[in-house]
Design a protein around this motif. Structure first.
Motif, PDB file in Angstrom:
ATOM      1  N   ASP A   1       0.803  -1.219   0.000  1.00 30.12           N
ATOM      2  CA  ASP A   1       0.000   0.000   0.000  1.00 30.12           C
ATOM      3  C   ASP A   1       0.838   1.272   0.000  1.00 30.12           C
ATOM      4  OD1 ASP A   1      -2.160  -1.690   0.041  1.00 30.12           O
ATOM      5  OD2 ASP A   1      -2.438  -1.580   2.226  1.00 30.12           O
ATOM      6  N   HIS A   2       2.153   1.119  -0.150  1.00 27.16           N
ATOM      7  CA  HIS A   2       3.073   2.257  -0.096  1.00 27.16           C
ATOM      8  C   HIS A   2       3.536   2.554  -1.516  1.00 27.16           C
ATOM      9  CE1 HIS A   2       5.781   4.629   2.598  1.00 27.16           C
ATOM     10  NE2 HIS A   2       6.491   4.719   1.472  1.00 27.16           N
ATOM     11  N   GLU A   3       2.764   3.389  -2.197  1.00 20.25           N
ATOM     12  CA  GLU A   3       3.044   3.569  -3.618  1.00 20.25           C
ATOM     13  C   GLU A   3       4.155   4.565  -3.902  1.00 20.25           C
ATOM     14  OE1 GLU A   3      -0.674   4.060  -5.677  1.00 20.25           O
ATOM     15  OE2 GLU A   3      -1.432   2.195  -4.829  1.00 20.25           O
ATOM     16  N   SER A   4       4.454   5.393  -2.919  1.00 20.40           N
ATOM     17  CA  SER A   4       5.547   6.347  -3.153  1.00 20.40           C
ATOM     18  C   SER A   4       6.888   5.635  -2.985  1.00 20.40           C
ATOM     19  CB  SER A   4       5.441   7.518  -2.167  1.00 20.40           C
ATOM     20  OG  SER A   4       5.521   7.044  -0.847  1.00 20.40           O
ATOM     21  N   GLU A   5       7.933   6.317  -3.399  1.00 21.54           N
ATOM     22  CA  GLU A   5       9.316   5.819  -3.248  1.00 21.54           C
ATOM     23  C   GLU A   5       9.528   4.455  -3.905  1.00 21.54           C
ATOM     24  OE1 GLU A   5      10.768   6.727   1.003  1.00 21.54           O
ATOM     25  OE2 GLU A   5       8.601   6.987   1.127  1.00 21.54           O
ATOM     26  N   ASN A   6       8.678   4.118  -4.866  1.00 21.26           N
ATOM     27  CA  ASN A   6       8.871   2.873  -5.613  1.00 21.26           C
ATOM     28  C   ASN A   6       8.846   1.630  -4.729  1.00 21.26           C
ATOM     29  OD1 ASN A   6       8.942   3.202  -8.348  1.00 21.26           O
ATOM     30  ND2 ASN A   6      11.054   3.999  -8.335  1.00 21.26           N
ATOM     31  N   ILE A   7       8.122   1.695  -3.623  1.00 20.89           N
ATOM     32  CA  ILE A   7       8.170   0.559  -2.699  1.00 20.89           C
ATOM     33  C   ILE A   7       7.165  -0.531  -3.050  1.00 20.89           C
ATOM     34  CG2 ILE A   7       7.601  -0.075  -0.295  1.00 20.89           C
ATOM     35  CD1 ILE A   7       9.318   2.271   0.576  1.00 20.89           C
TER      36      ILE A   7
END
Lengths: 204, 204
Positions: free
Chosen positions: B100-106
């Motif tokens: 669910d962590h779409e930022s930072e390419n995770i």
């Protein structure tokens, strides 16, 4: 004598029914004799703490879909019975009495009888808890209904069913169908392919 | 956006592991995106009254044979872990945080992480209940371990796992793996063929 496939099943088991329609082809392929072993899952569930699939929390709706999809996968007619699960003590006793009754040409009718009972329940929607239904099914395939009706009310046949169930539990039979070949158990209609491969390879 | 396959699993589920090794090929075939949904069967079992397969009366020995045979059927390496089942809360939280962590390419690393955790447990025999093991696995595939370690100790991630499990139970997810496509549930590694056929035919 050919080697055997011990086929444990409960008449109230949809997957027992599906597998019963497929096991003869497998047995013939591997030159094995099927030993029909009717059991009462109710007694087994007292040991395992399980319950009929349709009565398990969260699992009831799924199991109904799974019965229907699995029947379609194998092109087997399946109509979920209105009265499910059902008490099949008379049917189990009748099956055991036939299987173990080698005189009078009776044991040879066992396979036809197993299919007749399963199909009466899952295709025709008959009440297979009714002893009259069971004896009529037997009569239709050539087993005298009066002889059968008498036999299943006698102590030796009652004791035979108790022993069949106790022996199954001692072998860790926990569900239906359970197929045992050369001490190797396979549980479920969905394990027939693994059983086939096991017999092909003599283990793996 | 392509349609999804919701893939519910518990890291302590051998059949969840086996299916995780097969589901990507199926998803690609049908142009579906996998949504990895880690759950805790312990919480589910409180509702269903079930227990881990290896701890169920009569079923323990069988389940060990079944794990091994099923892994061989699909040519997947499987070594039954010494410590089984195992508490995988940290692994579940880490999976959810990544997904669910779409930022930072995770979030793009989620699939690789799921495989890494399963393989650490069922191939390398690592202790996946150990948070350090989990963060190291994440680091190995390019996710900063300090960032992950911090995240999985925060309330939002803890709450996300509780919600994931509660939502699964509300959808009658009772086991692992459970795959849901267009509201149709398929339970078990041994139902992937039926799922494949369902997607081929758009139902049946």
């Amino acid at each position: 004598m050919s080697k055997t496939i011990d086929f444990y099943f409960d008449y109230s088991s949809p997957f027992g029914y599906l597998a019963s329609e497929r096991i003869e082809e497998l047995a013939a392929k591997h030159d094995r004799t099927i030993v029909w072993r009717p059991i009462l899952l109710g007694a087994v569930f007292k040991v395992t703490g399980q319950a009929p699939l349709t009565q398990m929390p969260l699992k009831g709706n799924y199991s109904m879909r799974d019965f229907a999809r699995s029947a379609k996968e194998h092109k087997i007619t399946y109509k979920h019975p209105e009265n499910f699960p059902i008490g099949a003590v008379a049917a189990c006793r009748a099956t055991l009495w036939m299987r173990d009754h080698e005189s009078e040409n009776i044991s040879k009718h066992t396979t036809a009888f197993v299919h007749a009972v399963f199909q009466a329940y899952y295709v025709a929607g008959k009440d297979i808890s009714d002893t009259d239904v069971i004896t009529q099914l037997a009569n239709d395939i050539g087993v005298d209904h009066a002889l059968l009706n008498s036999a299943i009310n006698e102590q030796p046949v009652k004791a035979a069913l108790r022993k069949e169930v106790d022996d199954a539990i001692a072998l860790e039979v926990f569900g239906s169908p359970m197929m045992i070949v050369d001490n190797e158990p396979f549980w479920g209609n969905d394990r027939i392919e693994q059983l086939d491969r096991w017999l092909d390879q003599g283990g793996w």
